[in-house]
Motif scaffolding. Structure first.
Motif, PDB file in Angstrom:
ATOM      1  N   THR A  22       0.973  -1.314   0.008  1.00 62.02           N
ATOM      2  CA  THR A  22       0.075  -0.057  -0.031  1.00 62.02           C
ATOM      3  C   THR A  22       0.866   1.282  -0.045  1.00 62.02           C
ATOM      4  O   THR A  22       0.269   2.566   0.359  1.00 62.02           O
ATOM      5  N   ALA A  23       2.322   1.060  -0.352  1.00 61.82           N
ATOM      6  CA  ALA A  23       3.098   2.595  -0.239  1.00 61.82           C
ATOM      7  C   ALA A  23       2.411   3.244  -1.488  1.00 61.82           C
ATOM      8  O   ALA A  23       2.041   2.733  -2.600  1.00 61.82           O
ATOM      9  N   PRO A  24       2.506   4.653  -1.119  1.00 64.36           N
ATOM     10  CA  PRO A  24       1.945   5.690  -2.295  1.00 64.36           C
ATOM     11  C   PRO A  24       2.642   5.688  -3.266  1.00 64.36           C
ATOM     12  O   PRO A  24       4.007   5.503  -3.292  1.00 64.36           O
ATOM     13  N   VAL A  25       1.978   5.781  -4.418  1.00 65.36           N
ATOM     14  CA  VAL A  25       2.721   5.996  -5.807  1.00 65.36           C
ATOM     15  C   VAL A  25       2.904   7.428  -6.022  1.00 65.36           C
ATOM     16  O   VAL A  25       1.606   8.382  -5.945  1.00 65.36           O
ATOM     17  N   LEU A  26       3.897   7.888  -6.293  1.00 64.46           N
ATOM     18  CA  LEU A  26       4.143   9.248  -6.530  1.00 64.46           C
ATOM     19  C   LEU A  26       4.954   9.565  -7.776  1.00 64.46           C
ATOM     20  O   LEU A  26       5.820   9.090  -8.306  1.00 64.46           O
ATOM     21  N   PRO A  27       4.073  10.257  -8.740  1.00 64.60           N
ATOM     22  CA  PRO A  27       4.569  10.595 -10.153  1.00 64.60           C
ATOM     23  C   PRO A  27       5.650  11.492 -10.019  1.00 64.60           C
ATOM     24  O   PRO A  27       6.044  12.438  -9.096  1.00 64.60           O
ATOM     25  N   TYR A  28       6.645  11.415 -11.020  1.00 65.10           N
ATOM     26  CA  TYR A  28       7.758  12.456 -11.166  1.00 65.10           C
ATOM     27  C   TYR A  28       8.012  12.797 -12.426  1.00 65.10           C
ATOM     28  O   TYR A  28       7.236  11.654 -13.515  1.00 65.10           O
ATOM     29  N   GLY A  35       6.675   3.831  -2.746  1.00 64.41           N
ATOM     30  CA  GLY A  35       7.724   3.982  -1.504  1.00 64.41           C
ATOM     31  C   GLY A  35       9.077   4.426  -2.254  1.00 64.41           C
ATOM     32  O   GLY A  35       9.215   5.549  -2.429  1.00 64.41           O
ATOM     33  N   GLY A  36       9.892   3.760  -1.980  1.00 65.18           N
ATOM     34  CA  GLY A  36      11.326   4.088  -2.264  1.00 65.18           C
ATOM     35  C   GLY A  36      11.715   3.877  -3.490  1.00 65.18           C
ATOM     36  O   GLY A  36      12.975   4.008  -4.013  1.00 65.18           O
ATOM     37  N   PRO A  49       9.998   6.876   1.186  1.00 65.96           N
ATOM     38  CA  PRO A  49       9.262   7.659   0.378  1.00 65.96           C
ATOM     39  C   PRO A  49       9.676   8.963   0.717  1.00 65.96           C
ATOM     40  O   PRO A  49       9.674   9.536   1.760  1.00 65.96           O
ATOM     41  N   PRO A  50       9.721   9.640  -0.395  1.00 69.34           N
ATOM     42  CA  PRO A  50      10.094  11.064  -0.179  1.00 69.34           C
ATOM     43  C   PRO A  50       9.122  11.975   0.135  1.00 69.34           C
ATOM     44  O   PRO A  50       7.765  11.524  -0.420  1.00 69.34           O
ATOM     45  N   LEU A  51       9.320  13.030   0.549  1.00 67.29           N
ATOM     46  CA  LEU A  51       8.448  14.055   0.797  1.00 67.29           C
ATOM     47  C   LEU A  51       7.676  14.827  -0.601  1.00 67.29           C
ATOM     48  O   LEU A  51       6.878  14.703  -0.955  1.00 67.29           O
ATOM     49  N   TYR A  52       8.921  14.988  -1.422  1.00 68.33           N
ATOM     50  CA  TYR A  52       8.831  15.549  -2.708  1.00 68.33           C
ATOM     51  C   TYR A  52       9.863  14.808  -3.776  1.00 68.33           C
ATOM     52  O   TYR A  52      10.987  14.662  -3.308  1.00 68.33           O
ATOM     53  N   LEU A  53       9.372  14.725  -4.946  1.00 66.47           N
ATOM     54  CA  LEU A  53      10.454  14.417  -5.938  1.00 66.47           C
ATOM     55  C   LEU A  53       9.939  15.165  -7.332  1.00 66.47           C
ATOM     56  O   LEU A  53       9.026  15.156  -7.467  1.00 66.47           O
ATOM     57  N   ASP A  54      11.253  15.329  -7.803  1.00 70.64           N
ATOM     58  CA  ASP A  54      11.340  15.829  -9.159  1.00 70.64           C
ATOM     59  C   ASP A  54      12.531  15.697  -9.875  1.00 70.64           C
ATOM     60  O   ASP A  54      13.376  14.876  -9.420  1.00 70.64           O
ATOM     61  N   ALA A  63      13.529  14.970  -2.059  1.00 65.63           N
ATOM     62  CA  ALA A  63      13.428  15.787  -0.705  1.00 65.63           C
ATOM     63  C   ALA A  63      12.719  14.892   0.597  1.00 65.63           C
ATOM     64  O   ALA A  63      11.615  14.542   0.577  1.00 65.63           O
ATOM     65  N   TYR A  64      13.555  15.087   1.619  1.00 64.98           N
ATOM     66  CA  TYR A  64      13.164  14.319   2.806  1.00 64.98           C
ATOM     67  C   TYR A  64      13.254  15.514   3.992  1.00 64.98           C
ATOM     68  O   TYR A  64      14.094  16.564   3.780  1.00 64.98           O
ATOM     69  N   PRO A  65      12.986  15.129   5.297  1.00 65.45           N
ATOM     70  CA  PRO A  65      13.370  16.249   6.219  1.00 65.45           C
ATOM     71  C   PRO A  65      14.829  16.242   6.643  1.00 65.45           C
ATOM     72  O   PRO A  65      15.322  15.092   6.632  1.00 65.45           O
ATOM     73  N   TYR A  66      15.359  17.448   6.633  1.00 63.29           N
ATOM     74  CA  TYR A  66      16.638  17.626   6.634  1.00 63.29           C
ATOM     75  C   TYR A  66      17.509  17.248   5.745  1.00 63.29           C
ATOM     76  O   TYR A  66      18.742  16.926   6.047  1.00 63.29           O
TER      77      TYR A  66
END
Length: 235
Positions: A22-28, A35-36, A49-54, A63-66
């Motif tokens: 069920t890991a979220p799918v993130l488009p870039y 996930g990762g 899983p990153p917060l943001y992906l570009d 991008a992750y925290p810190y």
């Protein structure tokens, strides 16, 4: 600053618990990440899983925290960030990461309270409480949430789209949640639909919860769909 080879990272991930189905799918721009695990133009295992992906032409940014990870030439480069990112922009080839009271760039931090930012030919453009800015100069007042650099200039988007330097304002059907530049114009997510936004108007392309644009292709979720922006016919 450190450089991490992708192979040791893959070994490290294999020792961890498997990612849930069920890991979220993130488009870039160029594919998807679940996930990762990143597939498409880039094939890489991220630490989670990153917060943001570009992505730009040559590199993937996560991008992750810190922490900001840059995948380039089969290596991961790790850069420290000053906090938890609120946005990531990297498709222009220069990275901008927002933190509410400032913007991180690889050249150094900038004290702009940006909701979103993008590098253009004339410098860093950003949108904040007052409107659209270039560096410290207010270019146009308005309630904007996104800013996109594309071949004609820069577009700030909220409940309207403002095209700089043309000075054209275009009302939009709903508030913009996300925007990126594509080969056919500015692609914007509004109320569960992906639209193409150009000076001629705004036209719906497809229903989606999230998207990423790369060239003529739009990567949509849910469903890992890919559609062409050329399907939209303009007068």
């Amino acid at each position: 600053m450190g450089r991490l080879n992708a192979l040791p990272l893959l070994v490290l991930l294999s020792a961890c618990a498997p990612l849930q189905a069920t890991a979220p799918v993130l488009p870039y721009p160029g594919g998807f990440a679940e996930g990762g695990w990143v597939t498409g133009r880039f094939l890489v295992a991220l630490p989670g899983p990153p917060l943001y992906l570009d992505a730009d032409q040559d590199s993937l940014y996560a991008a992750y925290p810190y922490q900001l990870l840059i995948y380039r030439d089969a290596h991961l480069q790790s850069l420290p960030l000053p906090g938890v990112p609120r946005f990531l922009r990297a498709s222009s080839g220069k990275v901008a990461v927002g933190f509410g009271d400032g913007v991180y760039t690889e050249e150094g931090p900038l004290p702009y309270p940006a909701r979103d930012a993008a590098w253009g030919k004339e410098g860093l453009f950003w949108v904040g409480e007052g409107g659209l800015y270039r560096e410290t100069a207010l270019l146009h007042p308005g309630a904007f949430s996104q800013v996109v650099a594309w071949d004609r200039g820069v577009v700030a988007l909220g409940r309207e789209a403002y095209f700089y330097p043309e000075g054209l304002s275009l009302p939009l059907p709903q508030g913009v949640q996300k925007a990126q530049a594509g080969a056919c114009g500015v692609v914007a997510l509004m109320g569960g639909w992906v639209y193409l936004v150009r000076p001629e108007g705004a036209k719906p392309v497809a229903q989606a919860q999230d998207f990423a644009a790369w060239g003529e292709t739009l990567y949509l979720t849910p469903g890992r769909r890919a559609v062409s922006c050329k399907e939209v016919v303009w007068p």
